[in-house]
Design a protein around this motif. Structure first.
Motif, PDB file in Angstrom:
ATOM      1  N   MET A   1      -2.525   2.067   4.358  1.00 14.33           N
ATOM      2  CA  MET A   1      -3.502   1.452   3.451  1.00 14.33           C
ATOM      3  C   MET A   1      -3.190  -0.036   3.292  1.00 14.33           C
ATOM      4  N   ARG A   2      -4.261  -0.821   3.226  1.00 15.63           N
ATOM      5  CA  ARG A   2      -4.120  -2.262   2.984  1.00 15.63           C
ATOM      6  C   ARG A   2      -4.797  -2.597   1.653  1.00 15.63           C
ATOM      7  N   ILE A   3      -4.029  -3.156   0.731  1.00 16.51           N
ATOM      8  CA  ILE A   3      -4.567  -3.556  -0.568  1.00 16.51           C
ATOM      9  C   ILE A   3      -4.685  -5.072  -0.595  1.00 16.51           C
ATOM     10  N   ASP A   4      -5.897  -5.569  -0.599  1.00 13.19           N
ATOM     11  CA  ASP A   4      -6.174  -7.007  -0.558  1.00 13.19           C
ATOM     12  C   ASP A   4      -5.990  -7.589  -1.959  1.00 13.19           C
ATOM     13  N   ALA A   5      -4.917  -8.332  -2.144  1.00 11.08           N
ATOM     14  CA  ALA A   5      -4.485  -8.731  -3.490  1.00 11.08           C
ATOM     15  C   ALA A   5      -5.254  -9.898  -4.081  1.00 11.08           C
ATOM     16  N   TYR A   6      -6.035 -10.601  -3.265  1.00 11.41           N
ATOM     17  CA  TYR A   6      -6.733 -11.772  -3.817  1.00 11.41           C
ATOM     18  C   TYR A   6      -8.119 -11.877  -3.202  1.00 11.41           C
TER      19      TYR A   6
ATOM     20  N   LEU B   1       6.603  -7.017  13.467  1.00 13.24           N
ATOM     21  CA  LEU B   1       7.119  -6.471  12.218  1.00 13.24           C
ATOM     22  C   LEU B   1       7.267  -4.965  12.335  1.00 13.24           C
ATOM     23  N   SER B   2       8.270  -4.423  11.674  1.00  8.53           N
ATOM     24  CA  SER B   2       8.400  -2.974  11.625  1.00  8.53           C
ATOM     25  C   SER B   2       7.321  -2.405  10.713  1.00  8.53           C
ATOM     26  N   LYS B   3       7.052  -1.112  10.826  1.00 10.88           N
ATOM     27  CA  LYS B   3       6.060  -0.499   9.954  1.00 10.88           C
ATOM     28  C   LYS B   3       6.474  -0.632   8.495  1.00 10.88           C
ATOM     29  N   ALA B   4       7.762  -0.496   8.215  1.00  6.96           N
ATOM     30  CA  ALA B   4       8.235  -0.618   6.834  1.00  6.96           C
ATOM     31  C   ALA B   4       7.970  -2.020   6.281  1.00  6.96           C
ATOM     32  N   ASP B   5       8.208  -3.048   7.086  1.00  5.01           N
ATOM     33  CA  ASP B   5       7.971  -4.421   6.634  1.00  5.01           C
ATOM     34  C   ASP B   5       6.478  -4.706   6.501  1.00  5.01           C
ATOM     35  N   ARG B   6       5.692  -4.169   7.426  1.00  7.08           N
ATOM     36  CA  ARG B   6       4.239  -4.368   7.338  1.00  7.08           C
ATOM     37  C   ARG B   6       3.686  -3.680   6.088  1.00  7.08           C
ATOM     38  N   ASP B   7       4.196  -2.518   5.771  1.00  9.59           N
ATOM     39  CA  ASP B   7       3.753  -1.808   4.568  1.00  9.59           C
ATOM     40  C   ASP B   7       4.122  -2.583   3.301  1.00  9.59           C
ATOM     41  N   LYS B   8       5.247  -3.279   3.327  1.00 15.63           N
ATOM     42  CA  LYS B   8       5.620  -4.101   2.167  1.00 15.63           C
ATOM     43  C   LYS B   8       4.560  -5.171   1.922  1.00 15.63           C
ATOM     44  N   ILE B   9       4.129  -5.806   2.989  1.00 14.13           N
ATOM     45  CA  ILE B   9       3.131  -6.870   2.852  1.00 14.13           C
ATOM     46  C   ILE B   9       1.774  -6.299   2.461  1.00 14.13           C
ATOM     47  N   TYR B  10       1.389  -5.201   3.078  1.00 17.11           N
ATOM     48  CA  TYR B  10       0.058  -4.656   2.848  1.00 17.11           C
ATOM     49  C   TYR B  10      -0.105  -4.005   1.474  1.00 17.11           C
ATOM     50  N   PHE B  11       0.951  -3.446   0.912  1.00 17.01           N
ATOM     51  CA  PHE B  11       0.800  -2.832  -0.410  1.00 17.01           C
ATOM     52  C   PHE B  11       2.103  -2.730  -1.207  1.00 17.01           C
ATOM     53  N   GLY B  12       3.245  -2.617  -0.530  1.00 16.12           N
ATOM     54  CA  GLY B  12       4.494  -2.358  -1.239  1.00 16.12           C
ATOM     55  C   GLY B  12       4.921  -3.462  -2.184  1.00 16.12           C
ATOM     56  N   ASN B  13       4.827  -4.710  -1.748  1.00 13.10           N
ATOM     57  CA  ASN B  13       5.233  -5.821  -2.605  1.00 13.10           C
ATOM     58  C   ASN B  13       4.313  -5.967  -3.806  1.00 13.10           C
ATOM     59  N   LEU B  14       3.020  -5.705  -3.597  1.00 14.51           N
ATOM     60  CA  LEU B  14       2.076  -5.762  -4.717  1.00 14.51           C
ATOM     61  C   LEU B  14       2.383  -4.650  -5.718  1.00 14.51           C
TER      62      LEU B  14
END
Length: 338
Positions: A1-6, A316-329
């Motif tokens: 899933m990709r959560i667009d933060a802005y 990027l690894s899947k884990a790092d890509r997931d951080k950007i797409y939703f995990g960090n948010l």
């Protein structure tokens, strides 16, 4: 899933009110009135549906409330209309818009504190402010209550650039030409606001602030040398202020605030070099996915598609890509999306 933060949208009640009280707003007003995806929810939902595993966080676009509100009471009323509209819309459309950002004006009588608390209790992920308040810097004493309250709440602040053609590029001119106020000015505005927060010690005095800078913090990643070695001798170029003592009184190196204490989003207008530069400047844990929808030349889908394409092309690894797409948010907001 990709959560667009802005991403940006006008709740219908506010858009109708805006046209009533500021229908002739110039410059960015012309731009926002030309984009149906900014105010037509059906158009916007189709854009979201056009991208697989994709949802949007909604925030208010332009113009700044203090630009057209005539009284402090008007400022409060407009902000409440925006925030209540977002709360209602997102409650109905959770599958498309799982969250929203409250909009504030620091020109409210209490620097927006009451509305920040009310909106967050009503479900807002955090709050949005601009890089200046009707031309005034964010480190003015009257805005300190806002920084104190957000430090206490621990909720993120979305920082959006603001600048108009009325700010000239040269001192012998009356206005900015060729839309330089936007093309270059907004990126400068963001960097300037960040540096003011550092040197005014707002960052030192409020260590729990969580500020998400738009557009990969504007020109900041490209200026690492100036913000680093250049700022390490801050004061050596000034004769009428003791900036050396100020610099030495900070809790850390100026550059470290930018890298450690600010977040940034990936809305870079389809620019691959800018994205790579931002990714190298900011720690991966400080980067959130954002597209700036619907301000692309296509009126909505373009920046989403191209930003995803760029991010997916990076090593990027899947884990790092997931951080950007939703995990960090999720981490910065304390809200689970996936």
């Amino acid at each position: 899933m990709r959560i667009d933060a802005y991403t940006h949208f006008f709740p219908k009640k506010f858009f109708d009110k805006l046209n009533e009280v500021a229908g002739d707003y110039k410059d960015m007003g012309k731009r926002v009135r030309s984009l149906p995806a900014l105010y037509d929810i059906d158009v916007r939902k189709k854009i979201v549906d056009g991208h697989k595993d994709y949802q949007q966080i909604l925030s208010y676009p332009q113009p700044p409330i203090e630009k057209f509100a005539k009284t402090p009471k008007d400022i409060d009323e407009f902000c409440r209309i925006i925030n209540d509209g977002f709360a209602e819309l997102c409650a109905k459309e959770q599958d498309h818009f799982p969250g929203w950002v409250a909009h504030l004006s620091l020109d409210a009588p209490d620097a927006g504190i009451a509305e920040a608390e009310r909106a967050i209790k009503n479900g807002a992920l955090g709050v949005q402010i601009y890089t200046n308040v009707a031309g005034k810097p964010l480190d003015r004493p009257q805005y300190l209550p806002f920084w104190k309250k957000m430090n206490e709440l621990g909720k993120p602040i979305w920082l959006h650039p603001a600048r108009g053609a009325e700010v000239p590029d040269y001192i012998d001119e009356k206005k900015s030409l060729y839309e330089i106020w936007w093309t270059l000015g907004w990126s400068y505005e963001t960097a300037c606001a960040m540096l003011r927060l550092v040197y005014s010690k707002i960052m030192d005095n409020h260590p729990n602030l969580k500020i998400i800078t738009h557009h990969f913090a504007g020109i900041v990643p490209m200026l690492e040398g100036r913000l680093g070695p250049g700022n390490d001798v801050m004061g050596s170029r000034t004769t009428d202020e003791d900036y050396v003592s100020l610099r030495k009184s900070l809790k850390k190196r100026p550059l470290d605030y930018f890298k450690q204490d600010f977040w940034a989003d990936t809305a870079a207008f389809t620019a691959v070099p800018a994205t790579k530069c931002g990714m190298e400047f900011f720690p991966l844990e400080k980067i959130v996915f954002a597209s700036d929808c619907p301000f692309d030349p296509e009126g909505g889908p373009g920046y989403i598609r191209e930003t995803i394409k760029i991010l997916d092309s990076l090593d990027l690894s899947k884990a790092d890509r997931d951080k950007i797409y939703f995990g960090n948010l999720e981490r910065i907001t304390g809200r689970k999306f996936v």
